[in-house]
Design a protein around this motif. Structure first.
Motif, short mmCIF file in Angstrom:
data_model
loop_
_atom_site.label_atom_id
_atom_site.label_comp_id
_atom_site.label_asym_id
_atom_site.label_seq_id
_atom_site.Cartn_x
_atom_site.Cartn_y
_atom_site.Cartn_z
N UNK A 174 0.85 -1.19 0.00
CA UNK A 174 0.00 0.00 0.00
C UNK A 174 0.88 1.24 0.00
N UNK A 175 0.57 2.22 -0.86
CA UNK A 175 1.41 3.40 -1.03
C UNK A 175 0.62 4.70 -0.80
N UNK A 176 1.25 5.80 -1.11
CA UNK A 176 0.62 7.11 -0.98
C UNK A 176 -0.66 7.23 -1.80
N UNK A 177 -0.73 6.49 -2.89
CA UNK A 177 -1.93 6.54 -3.75
C UNK A 177 -3.17 6.18 -2.97
N UNK A 178 -3.05 5.21 -2.07
CA UNK A 178 -4.20 4.81 -1.25
C UNK A 178 -4.57 5.89 -0.25
N UNK A 179 -3.55 6.53 0.35
CA UNK A 179 -3.83 7.61 1.30
C UNK A 179 -4.54 8.78 0.62
N UNK B 195 5.84 11.17 3.11
CA UNK B 195 5.31 12.47 3.52
C UNK B 195 4.16 12.93 2.62
N UNK B 196 4.27 12.62 1.32
CA UNK B 196 3.23 13.06 0.38
C UNK B 196 1.88 12.45 0.73
N UNK B 197 1.89 11.19 1.10
CA UNK B 197 0.64 10.54 1.48
C UNK B 197 0.05 11.11 2.75
N UNK B 198 0.92 11.36 3.75
CA UNK B 198 0.45 11.93 5.01
C UNK B 198 -0.09 13.34 4.80
N UNK B 199 0.56 14.09 3.92
CA UNK B 199 0.11 15.45 3.62
C UNK B 199 -1.31 15.46 3.09
N UNK B 200 -1.66 14.42 2.35
CA UNK B 200 -3.02 14.34 1.77
C UNK B 200 -4.10 14.22 2.84
N UNK B 201 -3.71 13.74 4.03
CA UNK B 201 -4.69 13.55 5.11
C UNK B 201 -4.98 14.84 5.87
N UNK B 202 -4.27 15.91 5.54
CA UNK B 202 -4.34 17.14 6.32
C UNK B 202 -5.71 17.75 6.49
N UNK C 203 6.91 3.69 9.52
CA UNK C 203 6.96 4.14 8.13
C UNK C 203 8.17 5.04 7.93
N UNK C 204 8.36 5.49 6.69
CA UNK C 204 9.52 6.33 6.38
C UNK C 204 9.18 7.81 6.45
N UNK C 205 8.07 8.13 7.05
CA UNK C 205 7.62 9.52 7.15
C UNK C 205 8.66 10.36 7.89
N UNK C 206 8.93 11.56 7.37
CA UNK C 206 9.89 12.44 8.02
C UNK C 206 9.26 13.73 8.50
N UNK C 207 8.00 13.94 8.15
CA UNK C 207 7.31 15.15 8.55
C UNK C 207 5.89 14.76 8.94
N UNK C 208 5.24 15.61 9.70
CA UNK C 208 3.86 15.33 10.12
C UNK C 208 2.94 16.40 9.57
N UNK C 209 1.78 15.94 9.10
CA UNK C 209 0.80 16.89 8.60
C UNK C 209 0.22 17.71 9.76
N UNK C 210 -0.02 18.96 9.51
CA UNK C 210 -0.69 19.81 10.49
C UNK C 210 -2.19 19.65 10.33
N UNK C 211 -2.90 19.13 11.34
CA UNK C 211 -4.33 18.93 11.19
C UNK C 211 -5.05 20.25 10.96
N UNK C 212 -6.25 20.16 10.39
CA UNK C 212 -7.07 21.34 10.15
C UNK C 212 -7.31 22.05 11.48
N UNK C 213 -6.78 23.25 11.61
CA UNK C 213 -6.71 23.91 12.93
C UNK C 213 -8.06 24.12 13.57
N UNK C 214 -9.06 24.53 12.80
CA UNK C 214 -10.34 24.88 13.39
C UNK C 214 -11.23 23.67 13.64
N UNK C 215 -11.03 22.62 12.85
CA UNK C 215 -11.98 21.51 12.91
C UNK C 215 -11.38 20.21 13.43
N UNK C 216 -10.09 20.15 13.69
CA UNK C 216 -9.45 18.89 14.09
C UNK C 216 -9.97 18.38 15.43
#
Length: 468
Positions: free
Chosen positions: A230-235, A258-265, A278-291
């Motif tokens: 499973x890759x970023x395409x699924x995310x 990171x590209x896949x995680x970014x899509x979840x933002x 996983x090989x993730x090196x950065x974390x997505x910032x959740x939607x500030x108002x609605x997270x």
């Protein structure tokens, strides 16, 4: 049991698990508890098939709707036939840890118990598609199976055809499940929970078919642990389609980046995410108002940095559970970000984060007053000051793990651990598999017991060799 039968003739729920009941107890049940609806005989090994035959005698337990027979390896096909004759109204069936459970047992049961709605068969390796062919007559709503190498895509085909109302599919560690299964169930309209952990043949193609199907927008929980293809395409497809998803587990999906995680933002429904290993090196910032994110697990993400965690924390004010264990690059700045942004934190795991010092615990104790669980194992620079800070600031702390904390003394542990319900401590040097020595020097990669993608790859490669 005789006293209970005399004092509680209208009993509805009875849990006899792990007791030494015999056939005599089952005879008493049939005579005295005609209204019984929930019965657990889990891990009771001293009754026999004859005892189950008693359930249909006397007034009988004909109203039984929930039955747990986990670990009752003494029950034969005849025993299941007796249950079917006595308790045809059963709707919920739990049979875990049953290596003796076979297709014939299920066939005998389903012959008369056709109202079964949910089944749980964890560690019952001898069941096959034949059992599912029998269960397909029952209009299942929930299926949980784990650790089975005989069930194939045919079982999913049977579910798709005969169980249109199914909501919960948990088929973990079933090695013969492929993308065909996901394509087969894509027309089903009501699936809320899908767990395919350790089904190593699953890939983006199968997930795309399912997510674009009728249940994609309704799915609430998705577990793809160890699905190494499973890759970023699924995310990206998940972010696009799964607007109701609250729980996502991509643990050890090593092709996720990171590209896949970014899509979840922009997913405002997510409450829990696990991308450990996983090989993730950065974390997505959740939607500030609605997270509404409450749980984050990034254990063993060796590339993740303080900056990634800081960015995440800014949009996760309601975070309660955080596991950043074995993330070697993290420092005090990570804990500072968690402490200053996530005041509701109740559980934190920083085990193996060897750069942490007493300062990180000082940050934590100053703000996170609801902390119940803390694991600081392998944090080699922490000293007795850590326990002093926790004692003063984290008054609700109940569980503290301090393995391989060589600079925390036994005297301090004895002094400050009185309020704890549970504590684990030693001052031994960190083992080699942690990846660093007692001075914090990084060691060559040492083999740890096989987990995550290593186990999944081994299984997949062995099967390919056998096929060749």
């Amino acid at each position: 049991m005789r006293l209970i039968s005399e004092g509680c003739p209208a009993l509805l729920y009875l849990n006899l698990s792990y007791t030494d009941i015999t056939n005599g107890t089952l005879r008493l049940l049939s005579r005295s508890f005609s209204n019984l609806q929930y019965l657990s005989l889990a891990y009771c090994r001293k009754f026999t098939d004859k005892g189950l035959q008693y359930l249909g005698s006397g007034k009988g337990c004909h109203k039984l709707i929930y039955l747990d027979l986990s670990g009752c390896i003494q029950i034969s096909v005849d025993g299941f036939r007796y249950i079917a004759n006595s308790c045809s109204e059963i709707k919920h069936l739990v049979i875990n840890d049953m290596p003796t459970l076979t297709d014939k047992c299920i066939q005998a049961l389903v012959e008369k118990c056709q109202q079964i709605m949910s089944v749980v068969f964890l560690d019952s390796p001898h069941l096959s598609d034949v059992a599912f062919k029998a269960l397909a007559e029952c209009k299942l709503v929930k299926v949980r199976i784990e650790g089975n190498n005989r069930i194939t895509d045919l079982s999913f085909k049977l579910m798709s055809k005969s169980c249109p109302q199914i909501k919960h599919i948990y088929m973990a560690d079933c090695q013969k499940i492929t993308d065909v299964s996901l394509k087969t169930i894509s027309p089903l309209k009501y699936i809320l929970v899908l767990n395919l952990a350790d089904c190593v043949r699953i890939s983006d193609a199968g997930l795309r078919s399912f997510l674009e199907g009728s249940s994609g927008t309704k799915l609430r929980e998705l577990n793809l642990t160890n699905c190494i293809h499973v890759t970023d395409a699924s995310l990206m497809k998940i972010a696009q389609r799964c607007h109701s998803l609250t729980y996502l587990n991509m643990r050890y999906c090593e092709s996720v980046t990171d590209a896949g995680i970014e899509a979840l933002g922009n997913m405002t429904s997510l409450i829990s995410i696990d991308i450990s290993g996983t090989t993730v090196s950065d974390m997505v910032k959740p939607h500030k108002r609605k997270s509404i994110m409450k749980e984050l697990s990034v254990s063993e993400c060796r590339k993740i940095t303080d900056m990634g965690i800081q960015k995440f924390c800014q949009g996760a004010k309601d975070l309660e559970y955080c596991d950043v264990s074995y993330c070697f690059q993290l420092t005090n700045e990570t804990v500072k970000a968690l402490a200053f942004n996530c005041h509701q934190l109740t559980s934190l795991n920083i085990a193996g984060c060897h750069k942490m010092t007493d300062l990180c615990v000082q940050y934590l104790s100053g703000v996170c007053h609801y902390l119940h669980f803390l694991d600081i194992s392998g944090c080699i620079y922490l000293t007795d000051k850590t326990l002093k800070y926790l004692w003063k600031g984290c008054t609700q702390l109940r569980i503290l793990k301090m393995l391989y904390c060589r600079n925390i003394t036994k005297q301090a542990v004895l002094k400050y651990s009185a309020k704890l319900e549970n504590q684990e401590y030693n001052d031994a040097d960190p083992p080699a598999w942690l990846g660093y020595d007692s001075g914090g020097g990084v060691l060559p990669l040492n083999k740890k017991p096989k987990t995550g993608p290593e186990k999944a790859k081994a299984l997949y490669q062995n099967e390919n060799k056998e096929a060749a």
